[in-house]
Design a protein around this motif. Structure first.
Motif, PDB file in Angstrom:
ATOM      1  N   VAL A 106      -3.725  -7.261   4.296  1.00 28.42           N
ATOM      2  CA  VAL A 106      -4.617  -6.775   3.240  1.00 28.42           C
ATOM      3  C   VAL A 106      -4.802  -5.252   3.253  1.00 28.42           C
ATOM      4  CG1 VAL A 106      -6.955  -6.900   2.324  1.00 28.42           C
ATOM      5  CG2 VAL A 106      -5.769  -8.982   2.980  1.00 28.42           C
ATOM      6  N   PRO A 107      -5.101  -4.606   4.395  1.00 28.97           N
ATOM      7  CA  PRO A 107      -5.254  -3.140   4.351  1.00 28.97           C
ATOM      8  C   PRO A 107      -3.999  -2.423   3.875  1.00 28.97           C
ATOM      9  CG  PRO A 107      -6.118  -4.036   6.402  1.00 28.97           C
ATOM     10  CD  PRO A 107      -5.371  -5.146   5.736  1.00 28.97           C
ATOM     11  N   ALA A 108      -2.833  -2.931   4.241  1.00 28.14           N
ATOM     12  CA  ALA A 108      -1.578  -2.296   3.816  1.00 28.14           C
ATOM     13  C   ALA A 108      -1.398  -2.381   2.309  1.00 28.14           C
ATOM     14  CB  ALA A 108      -0.393  -2.956   4.529  1.00 28.14           C
ATOM     15  N   LEU A 109      -1.746  -3.503   1.723  1.00 26.54           N
ATOM     16  CA  LEU A 109      -1.616  -3.665   0.280  1.00 26.54           C
ATOM     17  C   LEU A 109      -2.558  -2.723  -0.475  1.00 26.54           C
ATOM     18  CD1 LEU A 109      -1.302  -7.545  -0.079  1.00 26.54           C
ATOM     19  CD2 LEU A 109       0.491  -5.837  -0.413  1.00 26.54           C
ATOM     20  N   ALA A 114      -3.245   2.737  -3.565  1.00 24.95           N
ATOM     21  CA  ALA A 114      -3.700   4.122  -3.679  1.00 24.95           C
ATOM     22  C   ALA A 114      -2.517   5.055  -3.859  1.00 24.95           C
ATOM     23  CB  ALA A 114      -4.512   4.511  -2.446  1.00 24.95           C
ATOM     24  N   VAL A 115      -1.441   4.812  -3.122  1.00 24.50           N
ATOM     25  CA  VAL A 115      -0.238   5.643  -3.235  1.00 24.50           C
ATOM     26  C   VAL A 115       0.383   5.508  -4.615  1.00 24.50           C
ATOM     27  CG1 VAL A 115       2.088   6.012  -2.351  1.00 24.50           C
ATOM     28  CG2 VAL A 115       0.216   5.567  -0.761  1.00 24.50           C
ATOM     29  N   MET A 117      -1.046   4.737  -7.429  1.00 23.88           N
ATOM     30  CA  MET A 117      -1.859   5.395  -8.437  1.00 23.88           C
ATOM     31  C   MET A 117      -1.762   6.918  -8.330  1.00 23.88           C
ATOM     32  SD  MET A 117      -3.230   3.277 -10.489  1.00 23.88           S
ATOM     33  CE  MET A 117      -4.451   4.326 -11.238  1.00 23.88           C
ATOM     34  N   ALA A 118      -1.783   7.441  -7.115  1.00 23.02           N
ATOM     35  CA  ALA A 118      -1.766   8.893  -6.927  1.00 23.02           C
ATOM     36  C   ALA A 118      -0.462   9.517  -7.407  1.00 23.02           C
ATOM     37  CB  ALA A 118      -2.006   9.228  -5.459  1.00 23.02           C
ATOM     38  N   PHE A 119       0.632   8.793  -7.221  1.00 16.43           N
ATOM     39  CA  PHE A 119       1.948   9.345  -7.546  1.00 16.43           C
ATOM     40  C   PHE A 119       2.627   8.603  -8.694  1.00 16.43           C
ATOM     41  CE2 PHE A 119       1.144  10.298  -3.049  1.00 16.43           C
ATOM     42  CZ  PHE A 119       1.289  11.677  -3.058  1.00 16.43           C
ATOM     43  N   GLN A 120       1.821   8.010  -9.577  1.00 25.77           N
ATOM     44  CA  GLN A 120       2.411   7.196 -10.634  1.00 25.77           C
ATOM     45  C   GLN A 120       3.316   8.002 -11.545  1.00 25.77           C
ATOM     46  OE1 GLN A 120       0.267   6.317 -14.254  1.00 25.77           O
ATOM     47  NE2 GLN A 120      -1.652   6.734 -13.218  1.00 25.77           N
ATOM     48  N   ASN A 121       2.956   9.227 -11.885  1.00 26.52           N
ATOM     49  CA  ASN A 121       3.788  10.011 -12.802  1.00 26.52           C
ATOM     50  C   ASN A 121       5.140  10.343 -12.180  1.00 26.52           C
ATOM     51  OD1 ASN A 121       1.837  10.015 -14.813  1.00 26.52           O
ATOM     52  ND2 ASN A 121       0.858  11.879 -14.028  1.00 26.52           N
ATOM     53  N   THR A 122       5.122  10.699 -10.891  1.00 30.20           N
ATOM     54  CA  THR A 122       6.369  10.998 -10.194  1.00 30.20           C
ATOM     55  C   THR A 122       7.245   9.759 -10.098  1.00 30.20           C
ATOM     56  OG1 THR A 122       5.283  12.708  -8.871  1.00 30.20           O
ATOM     57  CG2 THR A 122       7.360  11.839  -8.034  1.00 30.20           C
ATOM     58  N   ILE A 123       6.640   8.638  -9.762  1.00 29.88           N
ATOM     59  CA  ILE A 123       7.406   7.396  -9.626  1.00 29.88           C
ATOM     60  C   ILE A 123       7.990   6.973 -10.961  1.00 29.88           C
ATOM     61  CG2 ILE A 123       7.242   4.944  -9.046  1.00 29.88           C
ATOM     62  CD1 ILE A 123       5.071   5.709  -7.008  1.00 29.88           C
ATOM     63  N   ARG A 124       7.217   7.131 -12.046  1.00 26.82           N
ATOM     64  CA  ARG A 124       7.717   6.747 -13.362  1.00 26.82           C
ATOM     65  C   ARG A 124       8.907   7.623 -13.763  1.00 26.82           C
ATOM     66  NH1 ARG A 124       2.733   5.117 -17.306  1.00 26.82           N
ATOM     67  NH2 ARG A 124       4.394   3.946 -18.323  1.00 26.82           N
ATOM     68  N   VAL A 239      -7.808   5.943  -7.306  1.00 26.79           N
ATOM     69  CA  VAL A 239      -7.154   6.410  -6.074  1.00 26.79           C
ATOM     70  C   VAL A 239      -8.161   6.563  -4.948  1.00 26.79           C
ATOM     71  CG1 VAL A 239      -5.920   8.333  -5.007  1.00 26.79           C
ATOM     72  CG2 VAL A 239      -5.271   7.549  -7.290  1.00 26.79           C
ATOM     73  N   VAL A 240      -9.296   7.208  -5.248  1.00 28.94           N
ATOM     74  CA  VAL A 240     -10.323   7.438  -4.222  1.00 28.94           C
ATOM     75  C   VAL A 240     -10.884   6.113  -3.708  1.00 28.94           C
ATOM     76  CG1 VAL A 240     -12.628   8.380  -3.822  1.00 28.94           C
ATOM     77  CG2 VAL A 240     -10.932   9.724  -5.059  1.00 28.94           C
ATOM     78  N   ILE A 241     -11.174   5.190  -4.632  1.00 31.01           N
ATOM     79  CA  ILE A 241     -11.732   3.897  -4.214  1.00 31.01           C
ATOM     80  C   ILE A 241     -10.726   3.122  -3.384  1.00 31.01           C
ATOM     81  CG2 ILE A 241     -12.496   1.643  -5.061  1.00 31.01           C
ATOM     82  CD1 ILE A 241     -13.788   3.122  -7.413  1.00 31.01           C
ATOM     83  N   ALA A 242      -9.461   3.106  -3.809  1.00 29.09           N
ATOM     84  CA  ALA A 242      -8.439   2.377  -3.055  1.00 29.09           C
ATOM     85  C   ALA A 242      -8.272   2.944  -1.651  1.00 29.09           C
ATOM     86  CB  ALA A 242      -7.108   2.428  -3.808  1.00 29.09           C
TER      87      ALA A 242
END
Length: 252
Positions: A106-109, A114-115, A117-124, A239-242
């Motif tokens: 669970v913590p890993a998921l 968070a990762v 969401m933070a880097f969604q534009n780069t990943i897209r 991102v902050v909450i995750a």
């Protein structure tokens, strides 16, 4: 179990905050989980009770954001089926897998969400984001929601965080409309969770009765707030909450 008025007040307040946070960004159930543990519940009972109690909050959020779901019938049907089936499978896994799996996975998921969401534009960009009119990555979207819903059925905490992370990577739409879809899918998954856990899990129904009214109200008001937030602010709230949820679960 609830002999102290402070515990009753704690669940009422935390339930409202949880419903609102789930509607705005996700992760609100992580407020309820430790509160239930503080009343003396075992982790298993707290987990299933939390999952059942969160469902009505998604109803309030989905109703308040229903106008943002129009024109998405194809996407809505495929993801709703995936959310329902995946959630039921996750509930079954919780009842048969050992607790060590729960603690490790669970913590890993949550950290992964968070990762994403933070880097969604780069990943897209890496994936080759389609033009606005090109539509969704349907297979990635459906499979992603299915797997996220298995997670949600297994552990109710931060279900919304995982869902919105998948949606922003696989669906082509505004953050506001994707957030409304997240609330809808959370409602569908929670309905499946409610049915399965009612039949096979040790739910504390008194705690559920205390939490449900406030999560509904919090979800409805939080959904209204979400419609007025800038998309960038909404994304980084997630991102902050995750990140906070992942750190909490690793240290706990």
């Amino acid at each position: 179990m609830f002999t102290d008025w402070f515990e009753l007040a704690l669940l009422v307040v935390v339930g409202f905050l949880s419903g609102a946070v789930n509607a705005v960004a996700g992760g609100g159930s992580l407020l309820v989980f430790p509160a239930l543990l503080a009343t003396g519940m075992s982790p298993l009972v707290a987990n299933v009770t939390n999952s059942v109690a969160q469902g009505p909050g998604f109803v309030g959020a989905a109703v308040s954001q229903r106008n943002d779901l129009t024109g998405n019938s194809r996407r809505l049907w495929s993801t709703s089926i995936a959310a329902c089936v995946g959630s039921a499978i996750g509930c079954a896994l919780l009842m048969v897998l050992p607790g060590e799996v729960f603690d490790a996975v669970v913590p890993a998921l949550v950290a992964l969400s968070a990762v994403l969401m933070a880097f969604q534009n780069t990943i897209r960009k890496w994936l080759g984001t389609p033009a606005e009119e090109a539509g969704d990555r349907t297979v990635l979207l459906t499979v992603g929601i299915f797997l996220a819903s298995i997670y949600g059925g297994y552990f109710g905490g931060a279900r919304s965080v995982i869902l919105i992370a998948i949606l922003v990577l696989a669906a082509t739409d505004s953050m506001r409309r994707l957030n409304a879809l997240k609330s809808w899918l959370g409602m569908i998954g929670s309905a499946a969770t409610l049915v399965v856990y009612s039949l096979i899990a040790p739910v504390d129904w008194l705690a559920v009765a205390m939490l449900v009214p406030t999560t509904v109200l919090g979800g409805y008001l939080g959904g209204k707030v979400a419609q007025r937030l800038p998309s960038t602010l909404l994304r980084y709230l997630v991102v902050v909450i995750a990140a906070g949820v992942a750190i909490y679960m690793v240290l706990d």
